[in-house]
Every structure is written in C-alpha cells, then in structure tokens.
Motif scaffolding. Structure first.
Motif, short mmCIF file in Angstrom:
data_model
loop_
_atom_site.label_atom_id
_atom_site.label_comp_id
_atom_site.label_asym_id
_atom_site.label_seq_id
_atom_site.Cartn_x
_atom_site.Cartn_y
_atom_site.Cartn_z
N THR A 37 -54.27 26.62 108.73
CA THR A 37 -53.89 27.85 107.87
C THR A 37 -53.98 27.69 106.37
O THR A 37 -52.53 26.42 106.04
CB THR A 37 -52.80 28.24 108.39
N ALA A 38 -53.97 28.49 105.53
CA ALA A 38 -53.14 28.37 103.97
C ALA A 38 -51.59 28.47 104.00
O ALA A 38 -51.98 30.10 104.31
CB ALA A 38 -54.09 28.63 103.22
N VAL A 39 -50.75 28.10 103.36
CA VAL A 39 -49.71 28.74 103.16
C VAL A 39 -49.05 28.79 102.36
O VAL A 39 -47.57 28.73 102.48
CB VAL A 39 -48.38 26.81 104.30
N GLY A 40 -49.81 28.33 101.13
CA GLY A 40 -49.94 28.97 100.28
C GLY A 40 -50.96 28.77 99.02
O GLY A 40 -51.52 27.86 99.37
N VAL A 41 -50.48 29.01 97.84
CA VAL A 41 -51.45 28.97 96.24
C VAL A 41 -50.62 28.36 95.34
O VAL A 41 -49.65 28.56 95.21
CB VAL A 41 -52.48 30.23 96.17
N ALA A 42 -51.43 27.16 94.86
CA ALA A 42 -50.32 26.63 93.70
C ALA A 42 -51.70 26.65 92.41
O ALA A 42 -51.93 26.54 92.54
CB ALA A 42 -49.76 25.07 93.59
N TYR A 43 -51.68 26.36 90.89
CA TYR A 43 -52.13 27.24 90.68
C TYR A 43 -51.80 25.90 89.19
O TYR A 43 -50.78 25.04 89.55
CB TYR A 43 -51.64 28.65 89.12
N LYS A 44 -53.01 25.70 88.57
CA LYS A 44 -53.07 24.65 87.64
C LYS A 44 -51.85 24.46 86.78
O LYS A 44 -50.96 25.50 86.12
CB LYS A 44 -54.01 24.64 86.46
N ASN A 45 -51.60 23.08 86.19
CA ASN A 45 -49.90 22.72 85.98
C ASN A 45 -48.84 23.08 86.48
O ASN A 45 -47.81 22.58 86.35
CB ASN A 45 -49.60 23.38 84.37
N ASN A 46 -49.37 23.86 88.07
CA ASN A 46 -47.65 23.31 88.90
C ASN A 46 -47.15 22.36 89.09
O ASN A 46 -48.10 21.23 89.39
CB ASN A 46 -47.81 24.42 89.73
N ARG A 47 -46.55 22.00 89.02
CA ARG A 47 -45.42 20.45 89.32
C ARG A 47 -45.52 20.42 90.74
O ARG A 47 -44.52 21.39 91.46
CB ARG A 47 -44.53 20.77 88.76
N CYS A 48 -45.11 19.36 91.23
CA CYS A 48 -44.98 19.26 92.69
C CYS A 48 -43.92 17.41 92.74
O CYS A 48 -44.55 16.65 92.33
CB CYS A 48 -46.02 18.73 93.19
N ASN A 49 -44.19 17.24 94.09
CA ASN A 49 -43.29 15.70 94.41
C ASN A 49 -44.39 15.44 95.45
O ASN A 49 -44.95 16.39 96.60
CB ASN A 49 -41.69 15.83 94.91
N ASP A 50 -44.76 14.53 95.47
CA ASP A 50 -45.52 13.55 96.97
C ASP A 50 -45.45 13.58 97.64
O ASP A 50 -44.54 12.57 97.45
CB ASP A 50 -47.17 13.08 96.52
N LEU A 51 -45.08 13.89 99.51
CA LEU A 51 -44.25 13.28 99.70
C LEU A 51 -45.23 12.57 101.46
O LEU A 51 -44.96 11.52 101.88
CB LEU A 51 -44.30 14.59 101.21
N ASP A 52 -46.01 12.39 100.98
CA ASP A 52 -47.16 11.69 102.37
C ASP A 52 -48.96 11.64 101.83
O ASP A 52 -49.26 12.45 101.12
CB ASP A 52 -46.93 12.07 103.76
N TYR A 53 -49.64 10.42 102.60
CA TYR A 53 -51.17 10.77 102.51
C TYR A 53 -51.31 10.44 103.28
O TYR A 53 -51.50 9.78 104.51
CB TYR A 53 -51.24 9.28 101.88
N THR A 54 -53.13 11.01 103.82
CA THR A 54 -54.16 10.86 105.19
C THR A 54 -55.52 11.22 104.57
O THR A 54 -56.49 12.22 103.72
CB THR A 54 -53.30 11.25 106.51
N GLY A 55 -55.81 9.92 104.31
CA GLY A 55 -57.53 10.45 104.01
C GLY A 55 -57.45 10.49 102.55
O GLY A 55 -56.94 10.41 101.56
N SER A 56 -57.90 11.68 102.52
CA SER A 56 -58.50 12.19 100.75
C SER A 56 -57.48 13.23 100.67
O SER A 56 -57.86 14.29 99.36
CB SER A 56 -59.70 12.82 100.59
N TRP A 57 -56.08 13.53 101.39
CA TRP A 57 -55.33 14.52 101.55
C TRP A 57 -53.74 13.96 100.75
O TRP A 57 -53.69 12.99 101.22
CB TRP A 57 -55.07 15.20 102.91
N VAL A 58 -53.34 14.90 100.31
CA VAL A 58 -52.33 13.89 100.06
C VAL A 58 -51.31 16.01 100.47
O VAL A 58 -51.30 16.78 100.15
CB VAL A 58 -51.66 13.92 98.22
N LYS A 59 -49.79 15.59 101.24
CA LYS A 59 -48.59 15.84 101.29
C LYS A 59 -47.95 16.17 99.96
O LYS A 59 -47.10 15.54 99.04
CB LYS A 59 -48.02 15.15 102.68
N LEU A 60 -47.25 18.06 99.84
CA LEU A 60 -46.71 18.18 98.57
C LEU A 60 -44.95 19.02 98.77
O LEU A 60 -45.84 19.66 99.51
CB LEU A 60 -47.81 18.81 97.29
N ARG A 61 -44.77 18.74 97.78
CA ARG A 61 -43.25 20.47 97.98
C ARG A 61 -43.85 20.40 96.66
O ARG A 61 -43.80 19.51 95.37
CB ARG A 61 -41.67 19.62 98.29
#
Length: 91
Positions: A37-61
């Motif tokens: 499920t998509a929980v939101g959409v982020a757009y170009k240049n929106n900033r984030c902090n990375d929290l975790d990794y799995t394979g080719s995915w990154v968990k962001l806040r």
C-alpha cells in the motif's frame, strides 16, 4: 597521517542520514515492495532522513513537503543519500 583523515570522513558519513528525493515523484510504501500500500507521495527535492535498508529499498521519514512526517519505503534509485564530499542542494 592521511589515513586518519579518511577515518574521520567515514565516521562523519556514517552519522549523516539526510537524503532527498531525486525522481519527479516517489510513492512511500508500507513495505519494501511495489505491491504494498502507498502511504504517501514525495516529490523531487523533498528532504528526508533514512532509517533502514533492505535490498534495493530504503525506509524514509520525510522532513519537508506534502509528505512531511510520513514514514515509508522508497526504491533506493529514487533517493539521493549525500556523503560528506558530494552533498548537493537541498542538503
């Protein structure tokens, strides 16, 4: 003493979890899969902090933009994670 300078730069990079979206838009997913499920959409240049990794995915806040405060998984190729030496705006 060149080696000691490299250690300091590596330590600084490890502590830097800032990132930003490089794609025109990126769906924040509930799990690290395109079928989740998509929980939101982020757009170009929106900033984030990375929290975790799995394979080719990154968990962001997300820290800026319409998805500010949301947490979700994004494909890693849609995110720029700056290093100490190559940080570009909007770092």
């Amino acid at each position: 003493m060149t080696g000691s300078g490299l250690v300091a730069a590596g330590a600084a990079h490890a502590a830097d979890n800032r990132c930003y979206i490089t794609a025109s838009s990126a769906k924040l997913r509930s799990k690290a899969t395109t079928n989740s499920t998509a929980v939101g959409v982020a757009y170009k240049n929106n900033r984030c902090n990375d929290l975790d990794y799995t394979g080719s995915w990154v968990k962001l806040r997300m820290t800026t933009g319409n998805a500010k405060g949301k947490v979700g998984w994004v494909r890693r190729d849609l995110v720029h994670e700056p290093t100490v030496d190559t940080c570009t705006p909007p770092c």
